[in-house]
Design an enzyme around this catalytic site. Sequence first.
Site, PDB file in Angstrom:
ATOM      1  N   ASP A   1       0.909  -1.221  -0.164  1.00 32.23           N
ATOM      2  CA  ASP A   1       0.073   0.152  -0.097  1.00 32.23           C
ATOM      3  C   ASP A   1       0.918   1.296  -0.269  1.00 32.23           C
ATOM      4  OD1 ASP A   1       1.051  -0.626   2.706  1.00 32.23           O
ATOM      5  OD2 ASP A   1      -0.570   0.723   3.723  1.00 32.23           O
TER       6      ASP A   1
ATOM      7  N   HIS B   1       9.801   0.172   8.800  1.00 29.80           N
ATOM      8  CA  HIS B   1       9.285  -1.090   9.311  1.00 29.80           C
ATOM      9  C   HIS B   1       9.132  -1.989   7.835  1.00 29.80           C
ATOM     10  CE1 HIS B   1       7.152   0.676  12.527  1.00 29.80           C
ATOM     11  NE2 HIS B   1       7.031   1.870  11.973  1.00 29.80           N
TER      12      HIS B   1
END
Length: 318
Positions: free
Chosen positions: A8, A238
């Site tokens: 995303d 991340h």
Amino acid sequence: MRIILDTDPGVDDALAIMYLAAQEDAEIVAVGSVHGNVPSPLAAQNALRVLELVGIDAPVAVGAARPLAQPLQTAEFVHGSDGLGGRAGAPPRGKPVSESAAEQLVRLARAEPGEHTLLALGPLTNIALAVLLEPDLPKLLRSVVIMGGAVSVPGNITPYADANFFHDPEAADLVLGAGFGDLTLVALDATEQARVGDEWLTAVGALSGPRAEFASGLLEHYAAFYAQMFGTPGCTLHDPLAAAIMLDPKLATYREMPLAIELTGTHTRGQIVSDQRPIASDAYITSTAGTGRAPVKVAGTVEVQRFLEQMYEALRMS
């Protein structure tokens, strides 16, 4: 490694793609977009932009527009209105393919059983839909690596949940319980260790070339958000860490445990429920924990310095 990427983009998703593009042993064969940092159609556009920047020709399929059982929530306040910190630029040259991300994943897995590794960097809606389309999907993929969740540390969108699992708890629970035989979870327990500061950011900012300059712009936006939120310079990588662990599992240590997701808690929706008890028989655990699920490998301690060196080299090579 042949990789199906579900993502995303998103600043750190874009950085993860750039990391993978620099690795000789990584081949991105297809990409599915999902809602999360931005709506799914924009995520697909951003995936195309980054793939074109790094010279990867892979089909991009638009994925789920919303979670399975709750309203859509996105995170432009973190990633910018364009998802790329204001650096998206011109529209991509390419267009998404006609099939959905879940359909693309199922088709590829059926066509070449055991050949693909799935790297999921956003909410797991597409993966859940793919499992509903093809219940044998866990047997058809070589392995799965998921960035999401918080097992033994606080969440980052609520006190108990990370953004990816909070944005679709039902999908996360379905996927964790689907029976994938080789599933690695790179949760906040691992990724929060991959925090970079001024020194590393300055070194990346000194790199030249279109890819490095694009990455530097992304990191500048990301670090500014972190500074505003936490009062200290730096940011957390991340998704790049999940990509690195997928290619180099020795970057981390692991614990194995069954996992489920809290779906009905007033304050804990989206929280990982982990059975970490070193006790009893499988029958006892199944009857009392209520999961009866295959254990998941959860990344623990990370060799952060080695990862950051790899990430820097990936951007330097560009």
